[in-house]
Design a protein around this motif. Structure first.
Motif, mmCIF file in Angstrom:
data_model
loop_
_atom_site.group_PDB
_atom_site.id
_atom_site.type_symbol
_atom_site.label_atom_id
_atom_site.label_comp_id
_atom_site.label_asym_id
_atom_site.label_seq_id
_atom_site.Cartn_x
_atom_site.Cartn_y
_atom_site.Cartn_z
ATOM 1 N N LYS A 40 -47.424 13.832 -56.077
ATOM 2 C CA LYS A 40 -46.920 15.177 -56.345
ATOM 3 C C LYS A 40 -45.804 15.507 -55.369
ATOM 4 O O LYS A 40 -45.921 15.218 -54.176
ATOM 5 N N PRO A 41 -44.733 16.110 -55.840
ATOM 6 C CA PRO A 41 -43.681 16.541 -54.906
ATOM 7 C C PRO A 41 -44.169 17.703 -54.068
ATOM 8 O O PRO A 41 -45.076 18.441 -54.457
ATOM 9 N N THR A 42 -43.584 17.848 -52.891
ATOM 10 C CA THR A 42 -43.945 18.937 -51.982
ATOM 11 C C THR A 42 -42.768 19.880 -51.811
ATOM 12 O O THR A 42 -41.649 19.441 -51.521
ATOM 13 N N LEU A 43 -43.017 21.151 -52.013
ATOM 14 C CA LEU A 43 -42.007 22.190 -51.842
ATOM 15 C C LEU A 43 -42.295 22.934 -50.549
ATOM 16 O O LEU A 43 -43.406 23.409 -50.325
ATOM 17 N N ARG A 44 -41.275 23.062 -49.690
ATOM 18 C CA ARG A 44 -41.427 23.757 -48.409
ATOM 19 C C ARG A 44 -40.773 25.134 -48.502
ATOM 20 O O ARG A 44 -39.576 25.231 -48.748
ATOM 21 N N VAL A 45 -41.589 26.157 -48.333
ATOM 22 C CA VAL A 45 -41.105 27.536 -48.461
ATOM 23 C C VAL A 45 -41.241 28.250 -47.124
ATOM 24 O O VAL A 45 -42.334 28.369 -46.579
ATOM 25 N N MET A 46 -40.128 28.723 -46.606
ATOM 26 C CA MET A 46 -40.120 29.471 -45.352
ATOM 27 C C MET A 46 -39.910 30.951 -45.655
ATOM 28 O O MET A 46 -39.160 31.307 -46.568
ATOM 29 N N GLY A 47 -40.603 31.798 -44.897
ATOM 30 C CA GLY A 47 -40.432 33.229 -45.121
ATOM 31 C C GLY A 47 -41.374 34.047 -44.283
ATOM 32 O O GLY A 47 -41.804 33.621 -43.211
ATOM 33 N N THR A 48 -41.712 35.233 -44.775
ATOM 34 C CA THR A 48 -42.578 36.145 -44.034
ATOM 35 C C THR A 48 -43.941 36.264 -44.718
ATOM 36 O O THR A 48 -44.126 35.831 -45.847
ATOM 37 N N HIS A 49 -44.871 36.896 -44.016
ATOM 38 C CA HIS A 49 -46.236 37.020 -44.520
ATOM 39 C C HIS A 49 -46.336 37.888 -45.768
ATOM 40 O O HIS A 49 -47.335 37.806 -46.485
ATOM 41 N N VAL A 50 -45.335 38.695 -46.051
ATOM 42 C CA VAL A 50 -45.465 39.640 -47.160
ATOM 43 C C VAL A 50 -45.514 38.942 -48.514
ATOM 44 O O VAL A 50 -46.124 39.432 -49.456
ATOM 45 N N THR A 51 -44.845 37.792 -48.643
ATOM 46 C CA THR A 51 -44.915 37.042 -49.900
ATOM 47 C C THR A 51 -45.561 35.669 -49.743
ATOM 48 O O THR A 51 -46.041 35.106 -50.722
ATOM 49 N N LEU A 52 -45.561 35.129 -48.553
ATOM 50 C CA LEU A 52 -46.162 33.807 -48.367
ATOM 51 C C LEU A 52 -47.670 33.966 -48.151
ATOM 52 O O LEU A 52 -48.191 33.798 -47.045
ATOM 53 N N GLN A 53 -48.353 34.274 -49.226
ATOM 54 C CA GLN A 53 -49.793 34.524 -49.194
ATOM 55 C C GLN A 53 -50.542 33.357 -49.844
ATOM 56 O O GLN A 53 -50.074 32.762 -50.822
ATOM 57 N N GLU A 54 -51.709 33.068 -49.321
ATOM 58 C CA GLU A 54 -52.465 31.904 -49.763
ATOM 59 C C GLU A 54 -52.815 31.958 -51.247
ATOM 60 O O GLU A 54 -52.772 30.935 -51.938
ATOM 61 N N THR A 55 -53.136 33.133 -51.766
ATOM 62 C CA THR A 55 -53.459 33.238 -53.189
ATOM 63 C C THR A 55 -52.281 32.829 -54.056
ATOM 64 O O THR A 55 -52.434 32.136 -55.068
ATOM 65 N N LEU A 56 -51.083 33.237 -53.657
ATOM 66 C CA LEU A 56 -49.880 32.856 -54.392
ATOM 67 C C LEU A 56 -49.637 31.352 -54.307
ATOM 68 O O LEU A 56 -49.277 30.700 -55.294
#
Length: 427
Positions: A40-56
């Motif tokens: 599986k490819p891996t996508l690395r997403v950097m950002g803040t806690h407001v959208t980088l939530q575990e459920t998402l």
């Protein structure tokens, strides 16, 4: 409008699959199933806690059949990291005030509109700057001013085939205050940014430690109190900044401020612990505190809101298969379920009609229409954050975005404002 489910999709076990058994179910133009046997490819997403939530993250991995690594942090920290090292991320999620910094640093590359499946559904806020004809535009970097990549490589208002960011989540921000600690003298007054600098709150005021966000909270407050005046609050001059910070440093020396927070969880802790009774605040923090039975109100200041637009940016180092996966994730964000999920912490999505079917009628009416909650509503953490009978401050989606005083902005005096900001928080 699509018919809305009466049962909240957030709690439903019947989840749609976007990629399952090698068959794409149609969220993304050009999505192809990954070959059997390939990692599986891996996508690395950097950002803040407001959208980088575990459920998402979990839902996106399930729907897209990929691995996703979230790298959340404070807004100033992640912006510095991303601008200096674009190879450290594939996608960057933050707010529109980060765009000029990232673009000038060549940390991000243009996004092709034709690869954004739901582009035509995105509303006018990011395309023209206003949702309704008579809306107040707001000073500073309204999103339509910095989204279109011009032929000469600059960013501007003229529509082209390429954009600097995917417009997705957005909101208007102000300050939050504990209703139990509201000074009696203020209880019958209209909410005002000036409350942040009111002496009755001395020693109990916290500010977001971000020179492109906290600066405007304090500028709006100082102007509301009559301490300073700005010709254009979205483009303050060095002289105006000197006047503003002279006031702020004097207040610091009087111990007016109780601290400066760098992340949403920290802002929650400031209020929960009693360190702050009023502070710069983002909607998820208000939702979290209300879910813990702490009566925090998200103010609707008479002077207008500070607006922001979420930006999802493609790293200048992202190519090949990683780039394809990045587009899949961007399209996933506009596919309906993510927009409904994020609505439960008070955020809007750029194509809300697609998310409507994943919200109950009560949720849609409260979060988007500004109506009284007909039943208790749960936040993204599953806890009740809105009690029956409550009404969202500021009104409906259109009403709130018709009253933007200023947008999160990187001003022409950005470098000078940085210097003054750090003088202030260390004084």
């Amino acid at each position: 409008m699509p018919q809305r489910n009466t049962t909240t999709a957030f709690f439903s076990s019947n989840r749609r699959r976007f990629i399952k058994g090698g068959a794409a179910l149609g969220i993304t133009a050009g999505v192809t199933p990954f070959a059997i046997g390939k990692p599986k490819p891996t996508l690395r997403v950097m950002g803040t806690h407001v959208t980088l939530q575990e459920t998402l993250r979990q839902r996106a991995m399930e729907d897209l059949g990929i691995n996703i690594v979230f790298d959340p942090g404070g807004s100033a920290t992640v912006l510095q990291k991303a601008s200096m090292n674009p190879a450290s991320f594939d996608l960057y999620e933050q707010w529109s005030n980060s765009i000029n910094v990232l673009w000038r640093a060549h940390a991000i590359q243009p996004i092709e509109k034709q690869r954004i499946q739901y582009w035509d559904e995105i509303n006018n806020l990011s395309k023209t700057g206003i949702l309704t004809k008579n809306a107040r535009m707001g000073a500073g970097d309204a999103p339509h001013k910095i989204i279109n990549v011009q032929d000469d490589g600059s960013l501007g208002e003229r529509h082209t085939d390429k954009i600097s960011f995917l417009p997705y989540v957005h909101n208007v921000d102000s300050f939050g205050y504990d209703k139990n600690q509201l000074p009696k003298e203020l209880s019958n007054e209209p909410e005002s940014w000036g409350w942040l600098l009111d002496s009755r709150y001395s020693g109990k005021v916290a500010i977001v430690n971000d020179p492109t966000i906290g600066l405007f909270d304090l500028a709006l407050a100082a102007q509301a109190k009559g301490f300073v005046r700005f010709n254009d609050i979205g483009a303050m001059t060095e002289t105006e900044l000197d006047d503003l910070f002279s006031v702020l440093i004097e207040l610091t020396q009087l111990n007016h401020f109780s601290g400066f927070w760098t992340s949403v969880p920290e802002s929650v802790q400031f209020m929960k612990s009693g360190r702050a009774a009023i502070e710069s605040m983002f909607s998820p923090a208000v939702s979290a505190l209300n879910g813990q039975n702490i009566p925090v109100t998200f103010a609707a200041p008479k002077e207008g809101y500070r607006g922001w637009h979420g930006v999802m940016c493609l790293s200048s180092s992202c190519e090949g298969r990683s780039k394809d996966v990045a587009y899949e994730y961007m399209n996933w964000w506009l596919s309906g379920w993510p927009g409904a999920f994020i609505a439960r912490q008070g955020y809007y999505i750029s194509n809300p009609e697609r998310s409507a079917q994943y919200l109950s009628e009560a949720e849609w009416n409260y979060w988007y229409k500004g109506q009284v909650a007909s039943e208790p509503l749960r936040g993204t953490d599953g806890k009740v954050s809105v009690q029956k009978g409550a009404q969202r401050t500021g009104g409906s989606y259109e009403e709130r975005f018709s009253n933007v005083a200023v947008w999160n902005t990187v001003m022409p005096t950005y470098e000078y404002s940085l210097q003054k900001w750090y003088e202030f928080i260390t004084s």
